[in-house]
Each structure stands twice: as C-alpha cells, then as structure tokens.
Write an enzyme that holds these catalytic residues in place. Structure first.
Site, PDB file in Angstrom:
ATOM      1  N   HIS A 104      -1.100   7.405   4.339  1.00 40.79           N
ATOM      2  CA  HIS A 104      -0.073   6.368   4.311  1.00 40.79           C
ATOM      3  C   HIS A 104       1.284   6.827   3.794  1.00 40.79           C
ATOM      4  CE1 HIS A 104      -0.524   1.757   4.696  1.00 40.79           C
ATOM      5  NE2 HIS A 104      -0.065   2.360   5.752  1.00 40.79           N
ATOM      6  N   ASP A 156      -4.354  -0.213  -5.097  1.00 37.59           N
ATOM      7  CA  ASP A 156      -2.939   0.037  -4.783  1.00 37.59           C
ATOM      8  C   ASP A 156      -2.063  -1.206  -4.809  1.00 37.59           C
ATOM      9  OD1 ASP A 156      -4.072  -0.998  -2.526  1.00 37.59           O
ATOM     10  OD2 ASP A 156      -3.277   0.486  -1.145  1.00 37.59           O
ATOM     11  N   ASN A 157      -2.677  -2.367  -4.754  1.00 37.32           N
ATOM     12  CA  ASN A 157      -1.900  -3.610  -4.922  1.00 37.32           C
ATOM     13  C   ASN A 157      -2.861  -4.751  -5.198  1.00 37.32           C
ATOM     14  OD1 ASN A 157      -1.308  -2.972  -1.527  1.00 37.32           O
ATOM     15  ND2 ASN A 157      -2.720  -4.599  -2.151  1.00 37.32           N
ATOM     16  N   CYS A 170       0.768  -1.245   0.000  1.00 36.73           N
ATOM     17  CA  CYS A 170       0.000   0.000   0.000  1.00 36.73           C
ATOM     18  C   CYS A 170       0.794   1.288   0.000  1.00 36.73           C
ATOM     19  CB  CYS A 170      -1.002  -0.003   1.140  1.00 36.73           C
ATOM     20  SG  CYS A 170      -0.382  -0.720   2.660  1.00 36.73           S
TER      21      CYS A 170
END
EC number: 3.1.6.4
Lengths: 483, 483
Positions: A102, A249-250, A39
């Site tokens: 993040h 994001d992943n 992330c």
C-alpha cells in the site's frame, strides 16, 4: 480492526483468547494511535516514523481529505524516505513483508526497492473482482514478481466470504521465521495482513464461528494466527529474542456496519475521522523476559514510534537529517517509564486535533459530508454529538473545542471556553501546536495525481504467467478524494 | 456502575486491577443482566429471584415508567415475598446487609424483618443534604436502630466529593467475615455499597487519583475494596469455601455525565432504559478451586439467578409455591454448561423487549421524554438511532424491532422485517414471549403511593440520639414517575 474488537479491549463477544493472552503476557497500551485514520498513510507512517504530511502520503487536492493508494494513483513512497527495513538491513536484519504493501504499486515503489528482502502479498487492497479491461485484478507478488491475481488465482468468494488468504499469510510467516531461525539470522517480519478490510473474508475453518458474523470470523482467524506465531516463537525458543507488537492501521470502519463493521469500544466514530474511534488502535507489546507481564501503560504512543523503537532495539539510531515523529518507546516497555509527548491528528493536509495529556483540542471537526450522508454513508452511525460530529468542515482554530478524554472518552462534552480548566489546558496545547507547526515542512504530496495507465496491467512476471494486460494511454487527472 | 467501567470490560483507563484480577481468577459473564434498569426494583429482584412485576417493585401510575424507593414512598417489600437471607437462615447461615437496602424504609420493611441478622447502612440513596423540616436527612442504621444521618453524622462533602462511606462499608465487611470465620459460621454478606451513585464521593486516599475524575475515584475505591475482601478471604483460608459474585444494579447513568457519568462500553444508552446500556451489567463469579480460572461464559444470565444459585450452592431448593425467574447457574460456573433461557427487559409495568440467543426484539422503545430532553436530561447523550432511541413511547408489539446483538451490540441496525432471518428469529421469540405473558400474574404494585408522613422522620433509635423529627399529617398521593 478497531480498538474495541479485542476481548482485552472490551468486546462483549470476548472471541480473541490469543490476543488477550498476549496482553496478559505483555503490555497493553490503551492510548496508542495511528498517524492517519486510513490505511496507506498509516502504513507509510509506520515504516518511515514520520507523519504522512512529511512523507508525502497525503493530498492537497482538497482540504482535510484523506487519500490512499488505489490502483490509479501515480505516486508512492519517495526514494528519499528511509524505511525501517532499509535501516535494519545495515545491521544484518533480513526483512520480509507479508500482506498489503500500500505504499505504491509502480515499479519504483516495489517494497524490495525499499529495504525488504522478501514479499508475499499485494500492493493494494483486495477490492474487486475487476474485469481486467477497465481495471485489472490486483496482483499477488512473491518477491519481485507477480504470481497471480486476486479472484483469479487467489480466490475470494464474495458470496460465502470464504478465502484462504490469512492462512497463506500465516504459513508464510511461520516458514520465514523458521528459515531465519535455522540460519541464526536476525529478522524483521512485517505481517501486514489485509483482513479485516472489506470485502471481509475468512477461511472455511473460521466461517460462521463468531457471534459477530463474518467480521468476527475474520477477527477470530487473525487472533488464532497471532497465537500460532507466538507459540512458534516459543517453540523455536526465540521468544525471548523477538519483540512482537500487535496493532491496526486505523479504527474500525463503521460505515460498513453491521455486516462488515468492527467496534471502536466507547470511542466516537470510526475510520476516516480524527475522532478517537478513527485514530485510537488496539496495541499490545510482547517480549517475554524483557517486557514484564500484565502491564498497562497510558503512554501516548503512535505507530510511528514503532519505527524509532525497532531501531533502538536493534541498536540503531534514527536518521538525523530529517524530522522523525516517532519516539523510542523502549523505556516505556522495559522500564515502565512514561514520556511526555503530544499526539497530532491529521486528516489529509490538515491538523484536525492535538492531544496533550488527557486533553484533546479539535481545531477542525468533520465526520463526513452531507452528500455522503444522503448516499447512506455514515462514519458515525447512531452517534451525533452536536457541534462535534459536524457534517460540514467546521473551523475552530481560534477557539478550539477542548475535551477531557479521561472523564469523557466518547468526546461528548466540550469544556466551557470560559472555564479556568479550558484556559490552563489550552495554554499548554497552543504552545505545543505552535511549535509543531513552526517547524513543519510538508513533503511533496504523493496522492494528488491519478492515471488509469499506471494500474496493475503488467506487473513484473506477468509474461511467464500469460497475464500481461495492455494499459490504456496515459491521461493523468487530479484524483478526487471524497473524505 | 456500567458494563464498561471495568478494565476487563474495556474501560480505556484500565483502573480496576483488583476486579480484573478477580476476573482472571474466575469467570466473566458478558451477557449478564439486571431485572430493571433502576436501583430498587433491581435489588428487590436480586433478593427475591423474581421480576419486579411479580414482587411488586413497579408502578401502574403510568405506562412503562420505572419507579424506585425514595423517602416518600409508602410501599416496600411485601411480607409475602421470600428473600434469599430468609431461606439461607433455615440452613444455618448468618446474613448481613452492608449499604443500601432500598426495599422500603417503613418499620415493616426493615431488612432484619426480612431475613437479615445484621445491617449497617441506609434504607435509601444518599441524596441530600435535606433541611430536616421539609424532608429529613437519610438515616444510617446499625441493625435495628438508626445511629445517625447522612450529612449530619456521616459526612459527605459535596464540594470536594470526600466521604468515608465506602471505607466504613469495607471495614464492616471485613469485621463481619472475621467474626463468622472465627465462629465457624456459614455466612451471606450482601455488600450493597451505594457508590458510584450520585452525588459521587470517594475517600481522601482515592480523591483525584483517577484519569476519569471523581466517578473514576469512586470506581477505584470499590475496586480496591473488592481486592481487600478477596485477599482477606484468602488470608483467612476460606476463599475455597466462599462464593463471591460482583455485579451492579443497573447500567451507568449517562445523564449525569461527564462529571458523574459512567461507561456502558459499546452498548446503547444507559440507566433507566431497556437498551443494553441500561440493562447489561459487569459480572464476575469467583470461587477458587471450584470455578476454573480465566473463563468467559456467554450464558444469558440475570441478577435473579443469584437467588436461585445461592440457594443451590447452600443445598437448598427455591420456593415451589411461586414463580421464580432466576435459574441455577451452578452448572454454568462449575461445569461450563450453557443453559437455554430468555431475558425479559421490563420498564415499570411493561415488557419492553425480550432476548433469545443473540436476538433481541423491542416491543416498545423509549429513551426519555421530549419534556426531559428540553430540561437537558438525556439518557442517551451523543447517541441517536433513528426509530430506536425514540423520545415518545413507541409501540412495536405487532412488528417488533429485531436486532442481532452479536453483529450489532450497539443496537443500531434493526433487521429487515421481510428477511427470512427476521421471520425465523421472531417465530422463536414470539413463542417465548407468549408463554411468559400467559403465565404472568403481576404482584400488587408497591411503588404507586407517596406520602410525606412516611419519610424517615423518626426511625427507631432516634430518641436515644435526640434525632426524632415530627412527621407532617398523612396526605397520600399517587407518586409521579417521569421515566
């Protein structure tokens, strides 16, 4: 969320009618990638247009290990990095981040110090609940100040899976759009919700509605929210002025399956890995009247391209004083062009693989360690490709493992090293990788040091709420990254 | 062809624009199944509406082994079976089969003896080329008589992969439709092409056009052909009078990957197995003006339902003197209803698994034998789910392996036997299976005996072509079925 979680990307439950409709009205990009299968490096890459190895969202504590931004991390986004909202601001955009930041939670890393004008959300994942003694609960910010903490003021019921967060994020988005629209104000909304991250939650209206269990409930709530945002843009008659991009994001985390695990379609492994299941993302571009409906583009593309493309659409140039990895996709979206470019797959400080055209060369292979396997953690459950999903970090830099992703999207059949096809493809890939490595100057690694003292003890605004906590004395250590 | 081979079912190449468009204009059925994961039992089930265990398309030579219809097979479709075209004929339909019959090649099994009025195609797969001494090349029929043989008169270039067969089948289909339309004649067209079966071929216009190699070329040619058939129905203004269904006879064969292997999306294993990858099929129902566009139905459904549904749409009742496994899906297509019914997964003479709702119980597990694995044949390449993809035939009849296909479409996480969920679900499944088994009367197995004398030595019409061959003396033996 994984590549295969959407109906339009093949999930058998077909529970994403709004995202599927968005795809029908816009362009689907089946060959779209993240910059890192985890992330916070992925999000840092999105906002800087640069690989994590350049923008500092990696670690040198261990070889080829991903690192992220938990509470005890000391680092964050360096001031020297130029973020998309910082640049958009120059041409009059108002920028809001809703959801998970993040990119560091210490004061100097606050999103409003890096170009955003507004924030509703949290600096870290919604892990917890914590005891506020050994670790504080994660704060939720409104702009500069904390307005509460997860599990305390923002409920997440881990037993039932109920939480209202995605609904709050949706309402924030609609309010923001409305206000900008009324002011005739150009805007950039980074709707960075943290569902479907574990512990997975959904609001009561969606709980129990999916074939897929709670993970599917969360997917359905996101789908519904995206539908509402797009409908609102149409309703406000600004859809034709608003470029919207949906991605993740992943890859879906398979180690939390089946209860909280997503789907990466026909691809190998998931989150944390540089196999296609970890790196390839669902991706839909939408802009009625500009992006023709019902298109599919096999452009090799990346979250980092959103940086350069957004600048281009706003009439701006990317910074010239640094390497930008993202390319401008506007010719892809607007003129259906295809641009020749490679994809580099990084895991921490190591380039694990590179893709050129339909060929992918693995220079290093690693799924996860035997030690983790023994603890029941598996990034490739039910998948085992001999010599590919290795549980040791295996080096192939001299003789890369070469795969053809067209014939073999599941990365099961490495080509014979002695074949002409291997030789021809590797000639091109080697030259591309060499050029990349020659000019690569790694940034200062931001995710090396940890310290309990830097955790979210006393975020700004805590006094007003009586929620300030006392940090322990500073005792920094080298963070340990297991994968 | 596999569930995951179409864009609309999630293939990353997205190379099936015509089938995807068909799906948009009609109904997608992500929970549609074959009756057996191998070609000829599947086709026998489609045309009789009955499980192969009833219509005879199975073997008792070995436990839980699929059998099919190679040249040396003695059996075929029994006269006692009532085929869809036989019944449709009674109400004035003209019936044509184009492509692979696979229900027996001896004179008594000829499709024109079982209800079809016309045939263009072959009785068996296009294996070969053979030497016409030890084995004859497979004949191609036009109606009652052979008009040539594969590799001799109907070229398949195994080196380049070029063959014009799908184009011929397409032209035959368009001609047939045109003639019936001009005559105001109701028709049933069974367009049973044999692509994408190995050795995989495509015509020159499609060769080399797919990301996926020759398998993708063949998929693209099928997609293009379906598009042309649907366009022709519209052009003739009979689309609103013509129910069209697209599906496959078994999951993609993974053992021939990557060169000739297809894609079963997120499902486990492939052809030959009773895991979802072997049994779940791409399925699209199309009938403009009757089936509303853009629908998804999670109806549990089967190739056998096409028998009953087609009869229903033609105003006919299924036969009452025998068990029919297929149900009438017209309420599903026309009124979006969902009908409660189980799916039984057979491999040869054994019910391996049963599905009720989202739960699937495995009573037996088997991927393929260790002996085959040692020869490099693998029905689940890169997939290995402990206790599920077993290489021995493992019995679970006392304590079935239970899976939730909603949360776990890849069949990776058997439920705990001690859980309340297991107990509740198994109560329902056990009752359903018991009822099924109590009333099951297996048909005479047709695929037990082999004999070189019965091969395609002298098909009708061979004299005219000078292509009659002399059969060896009859020496029947029990056929050996390895999987």
């Amino acid at each position: 969320m994984g590549w295969g979680d959407l109906g339009v990307f093949g999930h058998p439950s077909k529970e994403t009618p709004n995202l599927d409709q968005m795809a029908l009205e816009g362009m689907v990009l089946p060959d779209f990638y993240t910059a890192n299968p985890l992330c916070s490096p992925s999000r840092a890459a999105l906002l800087t247009g640069r690989l994590p190895i350049r923008n500092g969202f990696y670690t040198t504590n261990a070889h080829a290990r991903n690192a992220y931004t938990p509470q005890e991390i000391v680092g964050g986004i360096p001031d020297s990095e130029l973020l998309l909202p910082e640049l958009l601001k120059k041409t009059g955009y108002r920028n809001k981040i809703i959801g998970k930041w993040h990119l560091g939670h210490r004061p100097q890393y606050h999103p409003l110090k890096h170009g955003f004008d507004e924030w509703f959300g949290s600096p870290n994942c919604h892990f917890g609940p914590y005891d506020n003694k050994n670790r504080p609960n994660i704060p939720v910010y409104k702009d500069w100040e904390m307005i509460g903490r997860y599990y305390e003021d923002f409920k997440i019921d881990l037993k039932t899976g109920e939480a209202n967060l995605t609904q709050m994020y949706l309402q924030e988005a609609l309010n923001f759009i409305e206000k900008q629209h009324l002011n005739g104000q150009p805007f950039f909304l980074y709707w960075a919700i943290d569902a479907t991250h574990g512990p997975v939650y959904a609001s009561s209206r969606f709980l129990g509605t999916s074939q897929r269990g709670i993970y599917g409930d969360a997917v359905r709530e996101i789908d519904d929210s995206v539908g509402k945002i797009l409908a609102y843009l149409r309703h406000q008659d600004i859809a034709q002025n608003t470029f919207v991009f949906f991605t993740s994001d992943n890859g879906a985390s398979l180690s939390s399956g089946p209860k909280e695990g997503g789907c990466n379609g026909p691809f190998l492994c998931g989150k944390h890995t540089t196999f296609e299941g970890g790196m390839r993302e669902p991706a839909i571009a939408w802009w009625p009247g500009h992006i023709p409906a019902g298109q599919v583009s096999h452009q090799l593309s990346s979250v980092m391209d959103l940086f350069t493309t957004a600048l281009s659409l706003a009439g701006l140039q990317p910074p010239h004083d640094r390497t930008i990895d993202g390319i401008d996709l506007s010719p892809v979206f607007l003129q259906s062009r295809v641009i020749d470019r490679p994809i580099f797959y990084y895991r921490g400080n190591e380039m694990m693989a590179a893709r050129v055209g339909l060929y992918k060369a693995h220079y290093w292979t690693w799924s996860n360690s035997w030690a983790q396997m023994e603890q029941g953690v598996d990034f490739c459950p039910g998948q085992n490709v001999s010599g590919v999903t290795t549980h040791e970090q295996e080096e192939h830099t001299k003789i890369p493992l070469l795969l053809h992703l067209g014939r073999d999207p599941g990365e099961k059949y490495p080509l014979s090293v002695t074949s002409a096809e291997y030789q021809d493809a590797m000639k091109i890939i080697s030259a591309t990788v060499e050029k990349h490595k020659e000019t690569l100057i790694p940034g200062e690694p931001q995710l090396n040091m940890c310290d309990l003292a830097v955790m979210n003890w006393s975020p700004p605004g805590c006094e007003k709420l009586g929620k300030c906590l006392t940090p322990p004395p500073s005792k920094p250590w080298k963070c340990l990254w297991t994968h």
